[in-house]
Design an enzyme around this catalytic site. Sequence first.
Site, PDB file in Angstrom:
ATOM      1  N   LYS A  53       0.837  -1.211   0.000  1.00  0.00           N
ATOM      2  CA  LYS A  53       0.000   0.000   0.000  1.00  0.00           C
ATOM      3  C   LYS A  53       0.867   1.254   0.000  1.00  0.00           C
ATOM      4  CE  LYS A  53      -3.858  -2.443   2.067  1.00  0.00           C
ATOM      5  NZ  LYS A  53      -4.598  -2.886   3.223  1.00  0.00           N
TER       6      LYS A  53
ATOM      7  N   GLN B  32      -5.560  -1.624   9.403  1.00  0.00           N
ATOM      8  CA  GLN B  32      -5.367  -2.949   8.809  1.00  0.00           C
ATOM      9  C   GLN B  32      -6.020  -4.018   9.682  1.00  0.00           C
ATOM     10  OE1 GLN B  32      -3.990  -3.392   5.782  1.00  0.00           O
ATOM     11  NE2 GLN B  32      -4.208  -5.594   5.826  1.00  0.00           N
TER      12      GLN B  32
ATOM     13  N   ASP C 263     -11.676   2.568   3.556  1.00  0.00           N
ATOM     14  CA  ASP C 263     -12.027   1.152   3.453  1.00  0.00           C
ATOM     15  C   ASP C 263     -13.530   0.982   3.241  1.00  0.00           C
ATOM     16  OD1 ASP C 263     -10.171  -0.902   3.499  1.00  0.00           O
ATOM     17  OD2 ASP C 263      -9.813  -0.736   5.651  1.00  0.00           O
TER      18      ASP C 263
HETATM   19  N1  GUN Z   1      -7.087  -6.957   5.590  1.00  0.00           N
HETATM   20  C1  GUN Z   1      -7.222  -7.672   4.448  1.00  0.00           C
HETATM   21  N2  GUN Z   1      -7.824  -6.919   3.502  1.00  0.00           N
HETATM   22  C2  GUN Z   1      -8.074  -5.714   4.052  1.00  0.00           C
HETATM   23  C3  GUN Z   1      -8.673  -4.515   3.562  1.00  0.00           C
HETATM   24  O1  GUN Z   1      -9.116  -4.399   2.421  1.00  0.00           O
HETATM   25  N3  GUN Z   1      -8.746  -3.497   4.448  1.00  0.00           N
HETATM   26  C4  GUN Z   1      -8.284  -3.602   5.714  1.00  0.00           C
HETATM   27  N4  GUN Z   1      -8.403  -2.553   6.522  1.00  0.00           N
HETATM   28  N5  GUN Z   1      -7.720  -4.691   6.200  1.00  0.00           N
HETATM   29  C5  GUN Z   1      -7.614  -5.733   5.360  1.00  0.00           C
END
Ligand code: GUN
Length: 294
Positions: free
Chosen positions: A59, A103, A126
């Site tokens: 990311k 996350q 998100d």
């Molecule tokens: N963990 C796995 N995929 C995601 C996601 O798309 N967003 C977040 N915040 N955590 C994740």
Amino acid sequence: MQSAARQSVVVDGMALAQELRSQIAAEVAELVAAGRRPPCLAVLLVGDHPASASYIRGKHRACARAGISSRDHHLPQEASEQEVLALVDALNRDPTVDGILVQLPLPRQIHAVTVIEAIDPAKDVDGLHTRNAGRLMAGLPGLRPCTPLGILEVLDRHKVPLLGAHAVVIGRSGLVGKPVALLLLERHATVTICHSRTRDLAALVREADVLVACAGSPLLVKGDWIKPGAAVIDLGVNMVDGRQVGDVDFDAALGTAGLITPSRGGVGPLTITMLLRNTLEAYRSRTGLPPRGA
Ligand code: GUN
């Protein structure tokens, strides 16, 4: 009809993601050239979940390449919920932060829903806050979860007809299954949501013009369940005997599916791309710019 001679389109998610990321980078460069600050994403990781650390690196790298600034906040595994909430509060108040991503999964002592509900909905890139999830449910504009947006991007790019199509979603998570079902419904598909308690999953999958497999169950969907010509979107990332496999038996589905995403290099790169797009959208909305395409 025998389907042995059919060719499946195997989706190159990385190529599509690169193309969209260059568009995002160009848009950011234009804003910066006009004297504005770049958008900023804050990523919050608690603990040392091995896959999370690698996702987060991806990311940050994608942000840097698009000209989006990113901040890395890492709290220890034993951090308390109060500490996490205090950090979220500080990021909410910081006017230079446009997007906040916590996350998942979080360590056991921290209640994910409490933390997500503490995020300013305008910075919830998100799309998991109940305000954004509720707006999706109500058909109102808002930030949408990244993986479902990535799935729609793949389907649209390959001109998969959705109007009147039967879409079968296997999985009912708030991150993927439920929101993708709503997005498909918004596009006039007839949507069936299946899950671990669904009776005769095979019979339902055989009806699917569009199949979205997000159950987290390795090789759950067998090749002979696939309707000839179906668009098969596989979100499964499962390790079996040291090999990454999806929720769909890719090798067995190849040739029957009209289109199929591989477990590696399929929708994954699009998820990060949609995070960049959401961060840019949050920035535009927070700084008084019109939404993209308006
Ligand atoms: N963990 C796995 N995929 C995601 C996601 O798309 N967003 C977040 N915040 N955590 C994740």
